[in-house]
Design a protein around this motif. Structure first.
Motif, PDB file in Angstrom:
ATOM      1  N   ILE A  77       0.849  -1.203   0.000  1.00 40.79           N
ATOM      2  CA  ILE A  77       0.000   0.000   0.000  1.00 40.79           C
ATOM      3  C   ILE A  77       0.880   1.247   0.000  1.00 40.79           C
ATOM      4  N   ALA A  78       1.886   1.288   0.838  1.00 43.92           N
ATOM      5  CA  ALA A  78       2.789   2.452   0.895  1.00 43.92           C
ATOM      6  C   ALA A  78       3.497   2.645  -0.439  1.00 43.92           C
ATOM      7  N   ALA A  80       2.493   1.608  -3.389  1.00 44.77           N
ATOM      8  CA  ALA A  80       1.499   2.004  -4.392  1.00 44.77           C
ATOM      9  C   ALA A  80       1.183   3.497  -4.270  1.00 44.77           C
ATOM     10  N   LYS A  81       0.983   3.984  -3.042  1.00 38.30           N
ATOM     11  CA  LYS A  81       0.721   5.416  -2.829  1.00 38.30           C
ATOM     12  C   LYS A  81       1.888   6.255  -3.334  1.00 38.30           C
ATOM     13  N   HIS A  82       3.111   5.828  -3.025  1.00 38.87           N
ATOM     14  CA  HIS A  82       4.312   6.543  -3.455  1.00 38.87           C
ATOM     15  C   HIS A  82       4.396   6.618  -4.986  1.00 38.87           C
ATOM     16  N   ASN A  83       3.824   5.616  -5.657  1.00 40.41           N
ATOM     17  CA  ASN A  83       3.875   5.560  -7.116  1.00 40.41           C
ATOM     18  C   ASN A  83       2.585   6.028  -7.783  1.00 40.41           C
ATOM     19  N   ALA A  85      -0.864   5.706  -6.710  1.00 40.38           N
ATOM     20  CA  ALA A  85      -2.170   5.070  -6.503  1.00 40.38           C
ATOM     21  C   ALA A  85      -3.004   5.868  -5.509  1.00 40.38           C
ATOM     22  N   THR A  86      -4.309   5.738  -5.639  1.00 43.29           N
ATOM     23  CA  THR A  86      -5.257   6.295  -4.682  1.00 43.29           C
ATOM     24  C   THR A  86      -5.821   5.126  -3.879  1.00 43.29           C
ATOM     25  N   ILE A  87      -5.896   5.286  -2.581  1.00 42.75           N
ATOM     26  CA  ILE A  87      -6.421   4.234  -1.721  1.00 42.75           C
ATOM     27  C   ILE A  87      -7.927   4.464  -1.553  1.00 42.75           C
ATOM     28  N   ASP A  90      -8.549   1.392   2.798  1.00 44.55           N
ATOM     29  CA  ASP A  90      -7.287   0.968   3.398  1.00 44.55           C
ATOM     30  C   ASP A  90      -7.445  -0.440   3.957  1.00 44.55           C
ATOM     31  N   LEU A 102      -7.484  -0.245  -4.186  1.00 43.19           N
ATOM     32  CA  LEU A 102      -6.743   0.894  -4.706  1.00 43.19           C
ATOM     33  C   LEU A 102      -7.180   1.184  -6.128  1.00 43.19           C
ATOM     34  N   ASP A 104      -5.104   2.492  -9.514  1.00 36.60           N
ATOM     35  CA  ASP A 104      -3.753   2.807  -9.997  1.00 36.60           C
ATOM     36  C   ASP A 104      -3.743   4.187 -10.648  1.00 36.60           C
TER      37      ASP A 104
END
Length: 119
Positions: A77-78, A80-83, A85-87, A90, A102, A104
């Motif tokens: 998850i971390a 994906a967010k850094h790259n 993605a929208t959560i 959670d 998520l 993308d």
């Protein structure tokens, strides 16, 4: 490496969708649990990708998502967010697994699943 282990079909009429896929494609549809109908698309002689049909929530009322199995859902998850993605949802805990939803960076919805026996 995350691997695709299933799919979800979201519908506002999941009972109707379950009946359709069962009748048209011969999918085995289980009794619902958590308003979610597990489906089997294969058998011991011919494999398929299994999944489920559920009532789509307001943030994803209709559509299909793949489920990707991961070993460390919090780390994925971390990352994906850094790259980008929208959560949507959670990490949620269920009896045997954790689940998160998520979107993308291109708008494709995915699910992440970590089985608790992988902790």
């Amino acid at each position: 490496m995350g691997k695709v282990i299933g799919f979800e079909l979201n519908s506002q009429e999941p009972e109707k969708a379950a009946a359709f896929y069962s009748k048209v494609f011969g999918w085995e549809v289980a009794t619902p649990k958590w308003d979610y109908w597990a489906v089997m698309t294969g058998n011991k002689d011919k494999a398929g990708i299994n999944g489920g049909i559920g009532k789509g929530p307001s943030d994803f009322p209709h559509g299909t998502r793949i489920q990707i199995e991961v070993n460390a859902i919090d780390e994925v998850i971390a990352q994906a967010k850094h790259n980008g993605a929208t959560i949507l949802r959670d990490k949620m805990a269920f009896d045997d697994f954790y689940l998160a939803y998520l979107v993308d960076p291109t708008g494709i919805g995915i699910g992440l699943i970590q089985y608790k026996n992988n902790e």
